[in-house]
Design an enzyme around this catalytic site. Structure first.
Site, PDB file in Angstrom:
ATOM      1  N   HIS A  59      -3.922   1.281   8.040  1.00  0.00           N
ATOM      2  CA  HIS A  59      -2.563   1.838   8.002  1.00  0.00           C
ATOM      3  C   HIS A  59      -2.479   3.026   7.025  1.00  0.00           C
ATOM      4  O   HIS A  59      -1.938   4.084   7.367  1.00  0.00           O
ATOM      5  CB  HIS A  59      -1.606   0.710   7.587  1.00  0.00           C
ATOM      6  CG  HIS A  59      -0.167   1.110   7.449  1.00  0.00           C
ATOM      7  ND1 HIS A  59       0.840   0.555   8.206  1.00  0.00           N
ATOM      8  CD2 HIS A  59       0.450   2.002   6.631  1.00  0.00           C
ATOM      9  CE1 HIS A  59       1.999   1.106   7.859  1.00  0.00           C
ATOM     10  NE2 HIS A  59       1.784   1.977   6.902  1.00  0.00           N
ATOM     11  N   GLU A  60      -3.034   2.844   5.827  1.00  0.00           N
ATOM     12  CA  GLU A  60      -2.920   3.901   4.805  1.00  0.00           C
ATOM     13  C   GLU A  60      -3.776   5.112   5.154  1.00  0.00           C
ATOM     14  O   GLU A  60      -3.374   6.253   4.899  1.00  0.00           O
ATOM     15  CB  GLU A  60      -3.277   3.362   3.421  1.00  0.00           C
ATOM     16  CG  GLU A  60      -2.418   2.205   2.917  1.00  0.00           C
ATOM     17  CD  GLU A  60      -0.918   2.461   2.968  1.00  0.00           C
ATOM     18  OE1 GLU A  60      -0.498   3.632   2.857  1.00  0.00           O
ATOM     19  OE2 GLU A  60      -0.159   1.490   3.157  1.00  0.00           O
ATOM     20  N   GLN A 108       2.999  10.000   1.442  1.00  0.00           N
ATOM     21  CA  GLN A 108       4.329   9.389   1.538  1.00  0.00           C
ATOM     22  C   GLN A 108       5.232   9.809   0.384  1.00  0.00           C
ATOM     23  O   GLN A 108       6.449   9.697   0.477  1.00  0.00           O
ATOM     24  CB  GLN A 108       4.223   7.856   1.558  1.00  0.00           C
ATOM     25  CG  GLN A 108       3.576   7.301   2.814  1.00  0.00           C
ATOM     26  CD  GLN A 108       3.490   5.794   2.755  1.00  0.00           C
ATOM     27  OE1 GLN A 108       2.516   5.256   2.243  1.00  0.00           O
ATOM     28  NE2 GLN A 108       4.501   5.102   3.243  1.00  0.00           N
ATOM     29  N   CYS A 122       6.348  -0.291   7.199  1.00  0.00           N
ATOM     30  CA  CYS A 122       5.920   0.880   6.430  1.00  0.00           C
ATOM     31  C   CYS A 122       7.097   1.358   5.598  1.00  0.00           C
ATOM     32  O   CYS A 122       8.224   1.446   6.096  1.00  0.00           O
ATOM     33  CB  CYS A 122       5.471   1.974   7.384  1.00  0.00           C
ATOM     34  SG  CYS A 122       5.011   3.495   6.554  1.00  0.00           S
ATOM     35  N   LEU A 123       6.829   1.710   4.339  1.00  0.00           N
ATOM     36  CA  LEU A 123       7.903   2.186   3.462  1.00  0.00           C
ATOM     37  C   LEU A 123       8.516   3.488   3.986  1.00  0.00           C
ATOM     38  O   LEU A 123       9.649   3.808   3.651  1.00  0.00           O
ATOM     39  CB  LEU A 123       7.365   2.395   2.041  1.00  0.00           C
ATOM     40  CG  LEU A 123       6.841   1.125   1.354  1.00  0.00           C
ATOM     41  CD1 LEU A 123       6.181   1.477   0.030  1.00  0.00           C
ATOM     42  CD2 LEU A 123       7.963   0.114   1.153  1.00  0.00           C
ATOM     43  N   GLY A 169       0.835  -1.194   0.000  1.00  0.00           N
ATOM     44  CA  GLY A 169       0.000   0.000   0.000  1.00  0.00           C
ATOM     45  C   GLY A 169       0.866   1.238   0.000  1.00  0.00           C
ATOM     46  O   GLY A 169       2.024   1.198   0.442  1.00  0.00           O
TER      47      GLY A 169
HETATM   48 NI    NI Z   1       2.974   3.138   5.681  1.00  0.00          NI
END
Ligand code: NI
Length: 172
Positions: free
Chosen positions: A136-137, A51, A94-95, A46
């Site tokens: 999360h997103e 981000q 998470c990225l 995601g």
């Molecule tokens: Ni994330």
């Protein structure tokens, strides 16, 4: 198609709520495609626009993370309208939070409403991984990272480790 640069903690941009999408034009479609491309490249399941430094309430996701099929979903201006039960999301990552994973307490079942990429209303009933991804997103769109759900001690340990890693990058 352009790969977008993913902002990482502690970038202050990640800590603010972002604004609703109002225009469903070609520019938005291009942003969506670049986000999907960036998500598969990362790879992740995601990605929220914030981000990539984009001030829009927009997420893309693909629980299968299948870079060949690229069968991803888009949700715009999403809201969780009902949430029930509890589950532990194991080893969530998470990225935007490099080199860290942790168990996170999440709702077990959610109903999310929003718009598709053309502005048509959609509702998603989800449990398991899909529900965790949505929680999360959507948190991202409100300036919340998964580490904000952890104990103050765990969060502090990560912050210290991240600061140290960034210092090492600078001196390398
Ligand atoms: Ni994330």
């Amino acid at each position: 198609m352009t790969l977008l640069r993913i902002l990482t903690y502690p970038d202050p941009f990640l800590k603010q709520p972002v604004h609703p999408v109002t225009l469903f034009d070609d520019t938005l479609q291009a942003v969506i495609e670049n986000m999907a491309e960036t998500m598969y490249d990362a790879p992740g399941v995601g990605l929220a626009a914030i981000q990539a430094g984009i001030d829009k309430r927009l997420i893309v996701f693909d629980p299968a993370a299948d870079a060949d099929k690229k069968d991803y979903s888009v949700l715009i201006n999403p809201e969780i309208v009902s949430a029930e039960g509890q589950m532990i999301s194991e080893n969530e990552g998470c990225l935007s939070v490099p080199d860290y994973r942790a168990d996170v307490k999440r709702y077990a079942f959610t109903v999310t409403k929003g718009l598709d990429r053309f502005g048509n209303p959609v509702a998603i009933e989800a449990d398991g991984l899909l529900s965790v991804i949505l929680q999360h997103e959507i948190d991202h769109l409100n300036g919340i990272l998964f580490i904000d759900h952890l104990s103050a001690l765990k969060r502090q340990l990560y912050k210290n480790r991240r600061k140290k890693a960034l210092r090492n990058e600078e001196t390398a």
